[in-house]
Scaffold this motif. Structure first.
Motif, PDB file in Angstrom:
ATOM      1  N   THR A 237       0.958  -1.231   0.020  1.00 45.95           N
ATOM      2  CA  THR A 237      -0.272   0.078   0.226  1.00 45.95           C
ATOM      3  C   THR A 237       0.880   1.347   0.196  1.00 45.95           C
ATOM      4  O   THR A 237       0.094   2.158   0.213  1.00 45.95           O
ATOM      5  CB  THR A 237      -1.009   0.091   0.890  1.00 45.95           C
ATOM      6  N   ASP A 238       2.488   1.641  -0.467  1.00 47.55           N
ATOM      7  CA  ASP A 238       2.994   2.050   0.142  1.00 47.55           C
ATOM      8  C   ASP A 238       3.523   2.686  -1.264  1.00 47.55           C
ATOM      9  O   ASP A 238       3.121   2.426  -2.776  1.00 47.55           O
ATOM     10  CB  ASP A 238       4.285   2.424   1.172  1.00 47.55           C
ATOM     11  N   LEU A 239       4.177   3.611  -1.895  1.00 47.09           N
ATOM     12  CA  LEU A 239       4.755   4.254  -2.611  1.00 47.09           C
ATOM     13  C   LEU A 239       5.929   3.034  -3.368  1.00 47.09           C
ATOM     14  O   LEU A 239       6.392   2.185  -2.624  1.00 47.09           O
ATOM     15  CB  LEU A 239       6.074   5.922  -2.255  1.00 47.09           C
ATOM     16  N   THR A 240       6.049   2.883  -4.745  1.00 43.17           N
ATOM     17  CA  THR A 240       6.251   2.643  -5.226  1.00 43.17           C
ATOM     18  C   THR A 240       7.493   2.725  -6.699  1.00 43.17           C
ATOM     19  O   THR A 240       6.162   3.730  -6.912  1.00 43.17           O
ATOM     20  CB  THR A 240       4.974   1.311  -5.722  1.00 43.17           C
ATOM     21  N   SER A 269       6.486   7.081 -10.127  1.00 43.98           N
ATOM     22  CA  SER A 269       6.575   6.393  -8.959  1.00 43.98           C
ATOM     23  C   SER A 269       4.960   6.289  -8.994  1.00 43.98           C
ATOM     24  O   SER A 269       4.111   6.479  -9.951  1.00 43.98           O
ATOM     25  CB  SER A 269       6.309   7.270  -8.081  1.00 43.98           C
ATOM     26  N   PHE A 270       4.598   5.725  -8.596  1.00 44.18           N
ATOM     27  CA  PHE A 270       2.962   4.463  -8.091  1.00 44.18           C
ATOM     28  C   PHE A 270       2.588   4.769  -7.348  1.00 44.18           C
ATOM     29  O   PHE A 270       3.049   4.447  -5.744  1.00 44.18           O
ATOM     30  CB  PHE A 270       3.032   3.720  -8.844  1.00 44.18           C
ATOM     31  N   ILE A 271       0.837   4.407  -7.213  1.00 41.98           N
ATOM     32  CA  ILE A 271       0.571   4.826  -4.901  1.00 41.98           C
ATOM     33  C   ILE A 271      -0.575   4.092  -5.132  1.00 41.98           C
ATOM     34  O   ILE A 271      -1.100   4.419  -6.295  1.00 41.98           O
ATOM     35  CB  ILE A 271       0.612   6.314  -4.802  1.00 41.98           C
ATOM     36  N   PRO A 272      -1.306   3.038  -4.672  1.00 43.42           N
ATOM     37  CA  PRO A 272      -2.614   2.545  -4.889  1.00 43.42           C
ATOM     38  C   PRO A 272      -3.759   3.840  -5.376  1.00 43.42           C
ATOM     39  O   PRO A 272      -4.539   3.244  -6.192  1.00 43.42           O
ATOM     40  CB  PRO A 272      -2.643   1.701  -4.131  1.00 43.42           C
ATOM     41  N   THR A 273      -4.345   4.472  -4.246  1.00 38.98           N
ATOM     42  CA  THR A 273      -5.457   5.252  -4.297  1.00 38.98           C
ATOM     43  C   THR A 273      -4.958   6.040  -3.777  1.00 38.98           C
ATOM     44  O   THR A 273      -4.235   6.775  -3.467  1.00 38.98           O
ATOM     45  CB  THR A 273      -6.233   4.473  -2.598  1.00 38.98           C
ATOM     46  N   PHE A 296       5.252  13.266 -12.749  1.00 40.71           N
ATOM     47  CA  PHE A 296       5.718  12.522 -12.081  1.00 40.71           C
ATOM     48  C   PHE A 296       4.978  10.807 -10.539  1.00 40.71           C
ATOM     49  O   PHE A 296       5.707  10.248 -10.636  1.00 40.71           O
ATOM     50  CB  PHE A 296       6.429  13.151 -11.269  1.00 40.71           C
ATOM     51  N   LEU A 297       4.216  11.424 -10.433  1.00 42.47           N
ATOM     52  CA  LEU A 297       3.072  10.401 -10.030  1.00 42.47           C
ATOM     53  C   LEU A 297       1.903   9.613 -10.608  1.00 42.47           C
ATOM     54  O   LEU A 297       0.952  10.183 -10.359  1.00 42.47           O
ATOM     55  CB  LEU A 297       3.105   9.874  -8.550  1.00 42.47           C
ATOM     56  N   GLU A 298       1.115   8.371 -10.583  1.00 43.51           N
ATOM     57  CA  GLU A 298       0.571   7.998 -11.195  1.00 43.51           C
ATOM     58  C   GLU A 298      -0.597   6.853  -9.768  1.00 43.51           C
ATOM     59  O   GLU A 298       0.109   6.125  -9.051  1.00 43.51           O
ATOM     60  CB  GLU A 298       0.681   7.163 -11.901  1.00 43.51           C
ATOM     61  N   VAL A 299      -1.442   7.038  -9.044  1.00 46.36           N
ATOM     62  CA  VAL A 299      -2.165   6.616  -9.374  1.00 46.36           C
ATOM     63  C   VAL A 299      -2.997   5.576 -10.262  1.00 46.36           C
ATOM     64  O   VAL A 299      -3.787   5.158 -10.582  1.00 46.36           O
ATOM     65  CB  VAL A 299      -3.661   7.471  -8.277  1.00 46.36           C
ATOM     66  N   THR A 300      -2.429   4.209  -9.360  1.00 52.59           N
ATOM     67  CA  THR A 300      -3.325   2.715  -9.976  1.00 52.59           C
ATOM     68  C   THR A 300      -4.900   2.203  -9.792  1.00 52.59           C
ATOM     69  O   THR A 300      -5.177   1.851 -10.208  1.00 52.59           O
ATOM     70  CB  THR A 300      -2.692   1.932  -9.711  1.00 52.59           C
ATOM     71  N   ASN A 301      -5.734   3.072  -8.282  1.00 51.18           N
ATOM     72  CA  ASN A 301      -6.936   2.680  -8.436  1.00 51.18           C
ATOM     73  C   ASN A 301      -7.184   1.491  -8.012  1.00 51.18           C
ATOM     74  O   ASN A 301      -8.080   1.151  -8.673  1.00 51.18           O
ATOM     75  CB  ASN A 301      -7.617   3.159  -9.247  1.00 51.18           C
ATOM     76  N   THR A 302      -5.981   0.677  -7.122  1.00 53.59           N
ATOM     77  CA  THR A 302      -6.604  -0.681  -6.923  1.00 53.59           C
ATOM     78  C   THR A 302      -5.899  -0.424  -5.336  1.00 53.59           C
ATOM     79  O   THR A 302      -5.194   0.444  -4.753  1.00 53.59           O
ATOM     80  CB  THR A 302      -5.302  -1.369  -7.668  1.00 53.59           C
ATOM     81  N   PRO A 303      -6.949  -1.804  -4.470  1.00 58.52           N
ATOM     82  CA  PRO A 303      -6.560  -1.733  -3.393  1.00 58.52           C
ATOM     83  C   PRO A 303      -5.032  -1.621  -2.636  1.00 58.52           C
ATOM     84  O   PRO A 303      -4.719  -1.392  -1.960  1.00 58.52           O
ATOM     85  CB  PRO A 303      -7.819  -2.931  -2.608  1.00 58.52           C
ATOM     86  N   ILE A 304      -4.379  -2.516  -3.703  1.00 58.34           N
ATOM     87  CA  ILE A 304      -2.824  -2.837  -2.801  1.00 58.34           C
ATOM     88  C   ILE A 304      -2.542  -2.100  -4.428  1.00 58.34           C
ATOM     89  O   ILE A 304      -2.572  -1.699  -5.401  1.00 58.34           O
ATOM     90  CB  ILE A 304      -2.040  -4.011  -2.488  1.00 58.34           C
ATOM     91  N   VAL A 305      -1.064  -1.710  -4.218  1.00 54.64           N
ATOM     92  CA  VAL A 305       0.408  -2.462  -5.292  1.00 54.64           C
ATOM     93  C   VAL A 305      -0.129  -2.859  -6.566  1.00 54.64           C
ATOM     94  O   VAL A 305      -0.252  -3.879  -6.154  1.00 54.64           O
ATOM     95  CB  VAL A 305       1.726  -1.231  -5.164  1.00 54.64           C
TER      96      VAL A 305
END
Length: 450
Positions: A237-240, A269-273, A296-305
């Motif tokens: 659930t953290d930053l990837t 970088s990516f973050i889930p929600t 520079f950062l993308e929200v994947t809109n998923t419960p976890i990464v």
């Protein structure tokens, strides 16, 4: 009118000076001066110092003038944002500050960078509503500490104090102390010479050296180049973060006539929600939402990464730029299954363990490349933020980035060192030589035709 420092006592410094200006003034009888307020009797206009809580709950204050004092110490833009919300006829915001010792605070990250661009004739950034006066040393004046002996350069940061003997003697005395007691040199640089210094215990990167590697655009077309991709996969659930590292022969040679290898770097970088995004904004007090809007950062809109989304981004990016993936580099802690799947698909996958033994050479080597300006990257505030947060841990003379020593994010740095760990051993074969020769032929052809 409001005056704002990081604490109420600091907020009262400018406020107090305003009160002192009225003493002995023929205007004194038109004002009522108390401990916490100066009031103009006819209009009921006031000057008040703000407290720390006012920054959090100050919406609706609607200032005609907001004075931010020592803005380099402000961890957030809470007070600055009060000025943005002003609805008076001619609102005015004034920022007073020296340079500081934390390059992750908004004064350096946003305001100083923006003002520098406005002043730079080589950029297209213009803003006639800003009146900017930055008195500071030039990098060549302080990069070699022995250059500080040249008192002529002190005038750049002290155009008034250096005009009278007492002012010169004061700065000269502070320099003598800083030179004999190096612990005081950082304070001397920031307070007397207006030099931004990252003063972090066991800090990894000299941020002035890092910023010198930043370019407005890449020096050449990277299409078709070899690339090493480093990953820092979060615990669900953290930053990837992912980092792309492209080694290339620069055409420059060292003292031994060996061609210098340089490295182009960028990260994403990516973050889930969005809930996690907002949580990080509150916890870290940095503008993740702005970085998302900037790409520079993308929200994947998923419960976890969503590790699949991360890999799709990497593969699509490499395909779009026709980059030749040499290696996918992972810390196996949170990516064992993904590594196995990618290996089965035919990709060269390498484990990069987060230990002193495995990361010492890469950690040392990457920093050396930065100091030699052999790293090239374009503006990325999230990567810059992470780099300024990184601290090191030593063990038997070996170093690595210490994840446990800071609560601030360093994920893009971990991904970068993963990629560099393998990129530093890249060998340039005939195909690369052919690529460079074709590249040179195209340049010669264009110059002949023109």
């Amino acid at each position: 009118i409001y005056t704002a420092g990081t604490k109420r006592d600091q907020s009262k410094i400018v406020f107090g000076e305003a009160g002192l200006m009225l003493q002995g003034s023929p205007l004194r009888m038109k004002f009522k001066v108390t401990r916490d307020c100066i009031k103009h009797l006819k209009s009921n206009s006031t000057i008040k110092p703000l407290s720390k809580d006012d920054g959090k709950s100050g919406d609706g204050t609607n200032p005609a003038l907001l004075v931010l004092d020592e803005y380099h110490q402000h961890k957030t833009t809470e007070f600055y944002d009060l000025g943005i919300g002003s609805n008076t006829k001619e609102p005015l915001l004034m920022i007073i500050t020296t340079a500081g010792m934390d390059l992750t605070y908004p004064c350096y990250v946003t305001e100083y960078q923006y003002c520098s661009k406005v002043l730079d004739p080589n950029t297209d950034v213009e803003n006639d509503e800003y009146l900017i006066d930055i008195c500071e040393m030039d990098p060549e004046d302080y990069e070699d500490i022995s250059n500080l002996d040249n008192e002529e350069t002190w005038k750049k940061a002290n155009p008034i104090r250096m005009t009278y003997p007492e002012g010169v003697d004061k700065i000269r005395g502070e320099y003598k102390i800083a030179r004999e007691q190096p612990e005081h040199m950082t304070a001397f640089l920031t307070k007397c010479l207006d030099v931004w210094v990252q003063a972090k215990e066991n800090g990894y990167m000299d941020m002035s050296k890092w910023k010198a590697c930043q370019v407005n655009e890449l020096p050449f077309d990277i299409t078709g180049h070899p690339v090493y991709v480093g990953f820092d996969m979060s615990a669900k659930t953290d930053l990837t973060s992912v980092a792309f590292m492209i080694p290339f022969l620069s055409g420059e040679y060292d003292a031994n006539r060996k061609e210098i290898v340089k490295y182009i770097l960028w990260s994403h970088s990516f973050i889930p929600t969005r809930e996690k995004l907002q949580e990080h904004i509150i916890k870290d007090k940095v503008a993740y939402d702005a970085w998302e809007r900037m790409g520079f950062l993308e929200v994947t809109n998923t419960p976890i990464v969503d590790q699949g989304a991360v890999m799709r981004y990497v593969l699509e990016t490499c395909e779009k730029m026709k980059l030749k993936i040499q290696c996918l580099c992972f810390d196996p802690a949170n990516a064992s299954k993904l590594m196995m799947d990618l290996s089965d698909e035919g990709y060269d996958v390498e484990e990069v363990f987060q230990s002193h033994k495995h990361l010492n050479e890469a950690t040392q080597g990457f920093k050396e490349q930065v100091f030699c300006r052999n790293i090239i990257y374009t503006y990325n505030p999230l990567l810059n933020y992470a780099m300024s947060n990184a601290v090191i841990r030593q063990n038997n003379g070996l170093i690595k980035i210490d994840k446990d020593a800071t609560k601030k994010r360093i994920d893009p740095v971990d991904a970068t060192l993963c990629a560099y760990k393998l990129a530093m051993f890249h060998t340039f074969g005939d195909d690369y030589g052919d690529y460079i020769n074709n590249f040179i032929e195209e340049i010669l052809k264009d110059s002949t035709e023109n």
